[in-house]
Design a protein around this motif. Structure first.
Motif, PDB file in Angstrom:
ATOM      1  N   GLN B 150       0.854  -1.190   0.000  1.00 46.31           N
ATOM      2  CA  GLN B 150       0.000   0.000   0.000  1.00 46.31           C
ATOM      3  C   GLN B 150       0.885   1.232   0.000  1.00 46.31           C
ATOM      4  OE1 GLN B 150      -3.271   0.159   2.637  1.00 46.31           O
ATOM      5  NE2 GLN B 150      -3.760  -1.998   2.413  1.00 46.31           N
ATOM      6  N   THR B 151       0.655   2.086  -0.969  1.00 50.27           N
ATOM      7  CA  THR B 151       1.523   3.248  -1.127  1.00 50.27           C
ATOM      8  C   THR B 151       1.231   4.295  -0.066  1.00 50.27           C
ATOM      9  OG1 THR B 151      -0.083   4.002  -2.725  1.00 50.27           O
ATOM     10  CG2 THR B 151       1.909   3.008  -3.580  1.00 50.27           C
ATOM     11  N   THR B 153       2.172   4.583   3.015  1.00 47.78           N
ATOM     12  CA  THR B 153       1.954   4.191   4.396  1.00 47.78           C
ATOM     13  C   THR B 153       3.303   3.885   5.046  1.00 47.78           C
ATOM     14  OG1 THR B 153       1.787   1.887   3.781  1.00 47.78           O
ATOM     15  CG2 THR B 153      -0.255   3.126   3.850  1.00 47.78           C
ATOM     16  N   PRO B 174       2.611  -1.208  -6.531  1.00 52.17           N
ATOM     17  CA  PRO B 174       1.803  -0.340  -5.667  1.00 52.17           C
ATOM     18  C   PRO B 174       0.313  -0.650  -5.765  1.00 52.17           C
ATOM     19  CG  PRO B 174       2.589   0.877  -7.563  1.00 52.17           C
ATOM     20  CD  PRO B 174       3.150  -0.491  -7.676  1.00 52.17           C
ATOM     21  N   ILE B 175      -0.345  -0.687  -4.624  1.00 55.65           N
ATOM     22  CA  ILE B 175      -1.789  -0.917  -4.598  1.00 55.65           C
ATOM     23  C   ILE B 175      -2.405   0.076  -3.619  1.00 55.65           C
ATOM     24  CG2 ILE B 175      -1.879  -3.347  -5.270  1.00 55.65           C
ATOM     25  CD1 ILE B 175      -2.103  -3.002  -1.760  1.00 55.65           C
ATOM     26  N   GLU B 176      -3.726   0.250  -3.695  1.00 57.28           N
ATOM     27  CA  GLU B 176      -4.395   1.216  -2.836  1.00 57.28           C
ATOM     28  C   GLU B 176      -5.127   0.543  -1.672  1.00 57.28           C
ATOM     29  OE1 GLU B 176      -4.839   4.374  -2.068  1.00 57.28           O
ATOM     30  OE2 GLU B 176      -3.245   4.884  -3.463  1.00 57.28           O
ATOM     31  N   THR B 177      -5.894  -0.481  -1.992  1.00 54.42           N
ATOM     32  CA  THR B 177      -6.734  -1.072  -0.958  1.00 54.42           C
ATOM     33  C   THR B 177      -6.431  -2.554  -0.789  1.00 54.42           C
ATOM     34  OG1 THR B 177      -8.437  -1.755  -2.489  1.00 54.42           O
ATOM     35  CG2 THR B 177      -8.628   0.461  -1.594  1.00 54.42           C
ATOM     36  N   GLU B 180      -7.659  -4.655  -3.667  1.00 54.27           N
ATOM     37  CA  GLU B 180      -6.796  -4.581  -4.828  1.00 54.27           C
ATOM     38  C   GLU B 180      -5.592  -5.502  -4.616  1.00 54.27           C
ATOM     39  OE1 GLU B 180      -5.920  -0.513  -5.648  1.00 54.27           O
ATOM     40  OE2 GLU B 180      -4.506  -1.061  -7.224  1.00 54.27           O
TER      41      GLU B 180
END
Lengths: 369, 339
Positions: B150-151, B153, B174-177, B180
């Protein structure tokens, strides 16, 4: 051999030559007219062959409509688990609105449809009286949703789901239209202060992303108010969304105003119409008519942008979806949630765009061929 | 975003100082009749809505316990959903009375942001999940792997530190959630998924074949998660702290949701008696009813029961107690005594 005589202009149409009509001709002309087009057609057919059966199987034939957990779903079938949506449909619709009071949301929506009827359709029976009702609807709707005066009060923090999307979207659309028109006229005004203020407002709001405004609404505003006062979060969001979209509407309407030949305004002046009348009877009807596609475009954008509120912790359908997906009983069914929410948004936005086309055709008075 | 948050909080601090001149949070809470609790917008096992639309989970349970301790009614809680970006301002501005929201206790949050962490209800740490097919047994063997992360963080920083200090390289996906991440991981676009171990366990439980994936033994960061309140109101901080301690002590002393009523009538153990209000009046010392411990445990159960109900080995999440076992059972969960 006698030639048949026809009066000029009455000769019946001849049939097309053989091989130039019919289904086969249509196929040949549209799908297989060149090697490249043939290739494209075949590739497309192949892709459709791959996608459509798989998708329909997943969404319908192998799907599970009744189950009480994801495990249960998987036992019953390999397709989509619509049982999850079915189980949570109330949450998706009403958010956390108290169960006993949900009839108010339904009633509010029904009244909303009734209130929109005379505005959207000019053949509504008793339109004049109905318009008074439309004018009163915002107050009735507010009373129904928030309560007080005899109804159980419901805090706006309990709003969520599609209901929240509709509240934000509809309020934003309804309020931004008049403000947007006023701003557009203000920007064209001869009075420097009004012109200057309108321009500043529009440029400032357009220069800032909506998400920034929402953050300002959710976090910064608290600190400008005296400690202890809590200013309803949804109200703050509504104000920001309205301001944001009215700036865009103002620019769309200004585009319409600038397309009206100067002679129209001068003719209105020559007739002795004052500013208000010339705007109301001459300029705005024409300007708004040509702005319809742009206005509807802005509204559709605004409606979809309401999903951004999930970032400041309001639970719109996507937020409800996320909270529901965290229930370990159902976790992992993200695709179902997103498809379902997408379907809702598609219906709303497609409806708006169809209405705009209807309106354009109705108002089509000969400027285009 | 960070500078923005800081600026906002600086303004907030001013407001809070002014606000504290008024009544304490406990009095405010009692006056309005409910606890306003900030929770997350959804973390499997830790906060979620059930089919009836109520918030449940490991974190809301703390809110419910506090409400039960004050009012004797676990439903006297109203939840405000907060995201990672709005949680601290919501607390600082007084929009919520407490946060119970997967928040790591760190130095800067405690001091600079002016919050008071009232304890730890879950000792978490960043871990790695890989497919068993990969055949690795230690995170040290992961050189050159692609990692779903997660980007923006702290997990991203921890990962970079870990790989650098072990002289290994990785390729970030890179992923958000979480969803994902799950999709990418399942599709094989990354070999490893890294986030807090509790999150990994939750994600693993939703995979088609959970047993085909392992969580590496290495935990590369310390993430003590716990409830927090604003600086400056020690009475309210004490309330939240000792309700949490009561849940932990209850497990240690064998007080459960089932037997708490019976034990509240009086036992041979003076500490149980003090905690449940059968002896002395500890509650009054911090403005709570005498039976606050009794009510809290009756409402949500002891710490072990809460753990077991939402995230324990019998749930699909299947987290082991590990560090979160009592100090008497090899963990580090340790509550000061009720005396």
């Amino acid at each position: 051999m006698s030639e048949q005589q026809y009066a000029p202009g009455t000769h019946p149409d001849l049939k097309p030559p053989i091989g130039q009509s019919g289904l086969l001709f249509w196929f040949r002309k549209n799908l297989f007219s060149s090697p490249f087009n043939t290739l494209l057609t075949l590739t497309t057919l192949y892709v459709l062959y791959l996608v459509i059966p798989a998708a329909t199987n997943w969404a319908f034939f192998d799907a599970v409509f009744v189950a009480d957990s994801r495990e249960h779903c998987r036992e019953l079938g390999q397709g989509a688990c619509w049982a999850f949506i079915d189980n949570r449909i109330e949450q998706f619709t009403y958010g956390f609105y108290p169960v006993d009071e949900r009839w108010r949301v339904v009633l509010c929506f029904a009244l909303f449809v009734l209130a929109m009827l005379p505005i959207l359709w000019d053949k509504t029976p008793a339109r004049r009286q109905m318009l008074w009702f439309s004018l009163a609807f915002p107050f009735i709707g507010y009373w129904l949703l928030v309560g007080g005066y005899g109804l159980e009060p419901v805090e706006t923090t309990r709003f969520g789901g599609f209901m929240l999307t509709m509240v934000i979207g509809i309020t934003g659309i309804a309020c931004s239209m008049p403000i947007g028109i006023a701003l557009a006229l203000g920007r064209q005004s001869d009075m420097p202060i009004i012109r200057w203020l309108s321009t500043c407002f529009i440029e400032f709001i357009r220069g800032v992303p909506l998400i920034t405004l929402l953050f300002v609404a959710s976090t910064m505003l608290n600190y400008f108010l005296p400690p202890g006062t809590t200013f309803d979060l949804i109200l703050r969001v509504l104000i920001m969304v309205t301001l944001f979209s009215s700036a865009y509407i103002a620019e769309v309407v200004r585009g319409g105003l600038q397309a009206i030949p100067k002679g129209q305004g001068e003719a209105a002046d020559a007739l002795g119409l004052n500013y208000g009348k010339s705007m109301r009877f001459i300029i705005l009807p024409q300007a708004l008519k040509i702005s319809i596609p742009g206005i509807v475009n802005t509204f559709i954008g605004l409606f979809k942008d309401t999903t951004l509120v999930v970032i400041i912790g309001l639970l719109d359908p996507l937020g409800i979806g996320r909270a529901s997906l965290s229930d370990i009983k159902w976790a992992g069914l993200a695709a179902e949630v997103y498809i379902f929410v997408a379907f809702f948004f598609f219906i709303c936005c497609f409806g708006m765009s169809r209405y705009s086309i209807y309106l354009e055709n109705k108002l089509h008075t000969g400027h285009k061929r | 975003m960070k500078t923005f948050t800081k600026a906002a909080l600086a303004v907030a601090a001013f407001g809070v100082v002014a606000g504290n001149a008024q009544a304490g949070t406990l009095q405010d809470v009692m006056a309005k009749g409910h606890v306003q609790c900030g929770i997350s917008t959804g973390v499997p096992g830790f906060a979620f809505t059930d089919d009836a639309g109520n918030w449940q989970g490991f974190d809301p349970a703390v809110c419910q316990a506090v409400a039960a301790a004050i009012f004797g009614d676990a439903s006297a809680v109203k939840y405000t959903t907060t995201t990672g970006k709005t949680r601290f301002t919501a607390l600082a501005s007084g929009e919520v009375d407490m946060l119970a929201r997967n928040t790591t206790w760190t130095f800067s949050r405690d001091t600079d942001l002016q919050f008071e962490f009232t304890g730890v209800n879950y000792y978490d740490g960043q871990g790695f999940m890989v497919s068993k097919d990969l055949g690795v047994s230690s995170a040290k063997d992961l050189d050159g792997a692609s990692v779903c992360i997660q980007t923006g963080t702290t997990t991203e920083l921890n990962l970079a530190d870990f790989f650098r200090s072990n002289g290994m390289s990785y390729e970030a996906v890179p992923i958000e959630t979480n969803d994902e991440a799950r999709t990418n991981y399942t599709a094989g676009r990354c070999d490893i998924y890294t986030t807090d171990a509790s999150g990994l366990a939750a994600t693993r439980s939703t995979l088609d074949d959970p047993s085909a994936h392992v969580i590496m033994p290495e935990i590369i960061s310390k993430e003590p998660l716990g409830p927090l309140v604003r600086h400056g109101d020690h009475q309210w901080g004490d309330v939240v702290r000792w309700v949490l301690n009561a849940l932990i002590t209850a497990e240690e002393l064998g007080v459960t949701q089932a037997n708490v009523d019976e034990m509240a009538a009086g036992t041979n153990n003076p500490e149980i008696n003090r905690m449940l209000g059968a002896e002395g009046d500890l509650g009054a010392m911090t403005g709570l009813p005498k039976d606050f411990g009794h009510q809290a445990i009756k409402a949500v159960g002891n710490y072990g029961e809460i753990f077991e109900r939402f995230i324990g080995p019998s749930t699909p999440i299947g987290l082991e107690r590990g560090l979160n076992a009592l100090w008497t059972q090899g963990g580090i969960l340790y509550s000061p005594p009720f005396r």
